[in-house]
Enzyme design. Structure first.
Site, PDB file in Angstrom:
ATOM      1  CE  LYS A 186      -3.703   2.354   2.763  1.00 33.56           C
ATOM      2  NZ  LYS A 186      -4.519   2.083   3.793  1.00 33.56           N
ATOM      3  CG  HIS A 235      -6.391 -37.433  14.787  1.00 33.43           C
ATOM      4  ND1 HIS A 235      -6.197 -38.719  15.396  1.00 33.43           N
ATOM      5  CD2 HIS A 235      -7.297 -37.321  13.969  1.00 33.43           C
ATOM      6  CE1 HIS A 235      -7.026 -39.281  14.889  1.00 33.43           C
ATOM      7  NE2 HIS A 235      -7.692 -38.632  13.974  1.00 33.43           N
ATOM      8  CD  GLU A 260       8.660  -7.085   6.911  1.00 34.27           C
ATOM      9  OE1 GLU A 260       8.433  -7.354   8.203  1.00 34.27           O
ATOM     10  OE2 GLU A 260       8.206  -6.022   6.380  1.00 34.27           O
ATOM     11  CD  GLU A 288      -2.626  -5.626  11.032  1.00 36.02           C
ATOM     12  OE1 GLU A 288      -1.205  -6.081  11.017  1.00 36.02           O
ATOM     13  OE2 GLU A 288      -3.145  -5.820   9.952  1.00 36.02           O
ATOM     14  CE  LYS A 337       5.727  -3.185   9.935  1.00 36.23           C
ATOM     15  NZ  LYS A 337       4.890  -2.343   8.938  1.00 36.23           N
ATOM     16  N   GLY A 365      -5.079  -2.797   4.745  1.00 38.30           N
ATOM     17  CA  GLY A 365      -4.251  -3.934   4.052  1.00 38.30           C
ATOM     18  C   GLY A 365      -5.023  -5.193   4.431  1.00 38.30           C
ATOM     19  NE  ARG A 366      -6.843  -4.953  10.307  1.00 41.07           N
ATOM     20  CZ  ARG A 366      -6.432  -3.811  10.499  1.00 41.07           C
ATOM     21  NH1 ARG A 366      -5.509  -3.470   9.961  1.00 41.07           N
ATOM     22  NH2 ARG A 366      -6.860  -2.688  11.457  1.00 41.07           N
TER      23      ARG A 366
END
Length: 550
Positions: free
Chosen positions: A208, A386, A214, A355, A513, A269-270
């Site tokens: 964005k 399991h 990253e 978030e 960050k 973003g999400r």
């Protein structure tokens, strides 16, 4: 949105009193008293989705008080504000308009005096045109070969959403190989470079702000490797694309204007898969299916916006979650999709929820005294049975669960799907009603006979009364998936309003960050820019001693 402390409302105080009456009531008793409980506590959206909330520790009185809490917190007003473009993301002075991205384009949405729908529609047309070109083989790489591979470079919402959806819609996938790069760990790129052909691969840099460390570091490394292979910078135009609101940064990176797909600051973003961040989805399954994904989400938008709260599925699920989180102190919710295609769905909702609502300051700027966002986790299908279901059934934690399944499988082999769904239905039943070897009215299975000793029987007793929601839909298709994702989006919004927090910022990701930038300089230049605590200092010293040992 209004700034109201939820714990000071009449409804919250009534819920505290009501909890005293409810905390020891068993689901067995609730079902015995109401033979129409399933009918009365189940909700449908046409023939697309069934949501059963009957296996919750609630009564009609519970719902009545929870609904009055929604009224006390002016939820209806907040919903209208979000859909109308009011700047409800106050800490960033932004509107929250991911719903506009799947809006019926005959309905204008005004932001700062302008209708934003024409611009949204223009980007959609660009996505359609480009995705068709690549899928049909018209878009060629620098050597004239057709594109066979798409690599999406992003992280967080720019990665997890598109990745989850393309996996969920694998039954609709075309011939293109879609890959996702998110982790800055060089191992991911090391293996990517071993399997891709730069001549037939395009790269989508999804950020964005176009400043996410990253993403940009990974993109720069890929660009260098591409130049080494292609031997010419001008070939970037056939292979590199940006999805961003920061067009200047994208151009500085070397991406031409025609290769930039715009998003806007009012898209979190999400919540961005509905925007150009979904370009990898359109490339994977075709634009028609991408549009169906939007249509499904739009249908849930209209349900959320227009349905009375008594039958409003996201509102009811949100309120029930608050009931467990703040009165039973459950703190955590689990999501169990019984379909392999949905294996990334729990992680996607985990990010969306935690978030958004992982906040400890309310809209007044005060530290909250109530529980806000829950811990979200989950696993696909019978794998979890399991693994951690032991704790669900017999542990000391109360963990409300969502069980999600399609009635029909895309890949029917013998009776696998029937076995899978047998487990699906069995688990919700077992969690709710339990099993006892004693003449105990708290259990449907109290008449089971056992030759085990009384001591062993204690270990085989299941108390039940573990709540769950059941979500059933016909088949995983783009429309149903859009419906399902938007349901959880609006559940999260509902809870954020009632928690009196801002759900659409994420300041909590910034501190780590910023410190990492200083530590990076320490690791590379051996200069200590900050006065670290002695633990961090000791760890850095040990790192340097090992790395630089001769």
């Amino acid at each position: 949105m209004r700034n109201i402390v939820p714990t000071q409302t009449t409804a919250w105080k009534n819920l505290k009193k009501h909890f005293q009456d409810m905390q020891n009531i068993h689901l067995n008793d609730l079902f015995r008293k109401d033979k129409y409980r399933f009918k009365n506590f189940s909700f449908f959206i046409k023939d697309k989705l069934l949501v059963d909330i009957s296996k919750n520790r609630i009564t009609y009185t519970t719902l009545k008080i929870l609904l009055s809490l929604a009224q006390d917190m002016h939820l209806s007003e907040a919903i209208q504000q979000m859909f109308s473009g009011k700047k409800i993301n106050c800490t960033e002075d932004r509107a929250v308009l991911h719903t506009a991205l799947r809006n019926d384009y005959h309905n204008p949405i005004i932001l700062d005096g302008n209708d934003i729908m024409p611009e949204i529609y223009a980007v959609l047309k660009k996505i359609k045109f480009f995705s068709n070109q690549v899928i049909n083989g018209q878009w060629k790489g620098y050597s004239g070969k057709k594109i066979t591979t798409v690599v999406n470079i992003g992280i967080g919402g720019s990665d997890l959403g598109p990745s989850m959806v393309t996996k969920a819609l694998k039954a609709y996938k075309n011939h293109l190989d879609i890959k996702f790069v998110s982790n800055i760990d060089s191992t991911e790129l090391f293996h990517l470079f071993k399997i891709i052909d730069f001549e037939t691969t395009i790269f989508l840099i999804s950020s964005k702000t176009f400043t996410t460390q990253e993403t940009i570091v990974n993109a720069e490394t890929i660009k260098k490797a591409f130049f080494k292979k292609a031997g010419c910078t001008k070939h970037m135009n056939q292979h590199f694309f940006a999805i961003t609101m920061n067009t200047n940064k994208a151009k500085d990176f070397g991406i031409i204007s025609d290769n930039i797909f715009k998003i806007w600051d009012w898209v979190g973003g999400r919540y961005s898969i509905w925007s150009a961040m979904g370009l990898s989805i359109a490339l994977a399954v075709g634009f028609k299916n991408f549009k169906e994904l939007l249509n499904g989400a739009y249908a849930m938008d209209m349900h959320f916006k227009n349905t009375t709260f008594e039958k409003n599925i996201p509102v009811l699920l949100g309120l029930i979650g608050i009931w467990y989180n703040n009165f039973f102190y459950s703190e955590t919710e689990a999501i169990f999709p019984y379909d392999q295609y949905l294996n990334r769905f729990p992680a996607y909702i985990q990010q969306s929820n935690m978030e958004s609502n992982g906040k400890n300051v309310d809209r007044n700027g005060n530290t909250v005294s109530w529980q806000t966002g829950p811990i979200i986790w989950g696993e696909v299908g019978t794998n979890g049975q399991h693994s951690f279901y032991q704790l669900l059934h017999q542990g000391t934690k109360l963990i409300p669960c969502d069980f999600i399944a399609p009635i029909l499988s895309h890949n029917s082999i013998q009776d696998h799907h029937e076995i899978l769904l047998s487990n699906f239905f069995a688990q919700t039943h077992a969690l709710a009603f339990g099993k006892s070897f004693y003449n105990d009215s708290s259990c449907f299975f109290s008449d089971i006979k056992s030759v085990d000793s009384a001591f062993i029987q204690k270990f085989k007793c299941f108390l039940g009364n573990r709540p769950s929601n059941t979500l059933l839909f016909k088949k995983i298709d783009p429309y149903s998936l859009g419906l399902l994702i938007a349901l959880y989006e609006h559940k999260i919004f509902t809870q954020g309003v009632i928690f009196n927090i801002f759900s659409f910022d994420q300041w909590g990701v910034e501190l780590g960050k910023n410190i990492s930038n200083s530590i990076y300089n320490t690791l590379t230049n051996k200069k200590y820019e900050l006065d670290y605590d002695n633990s961090t200092q000791g760890l850095l010293n040990f790192y340097n001693s090992v790395r630089h040992a001769k």
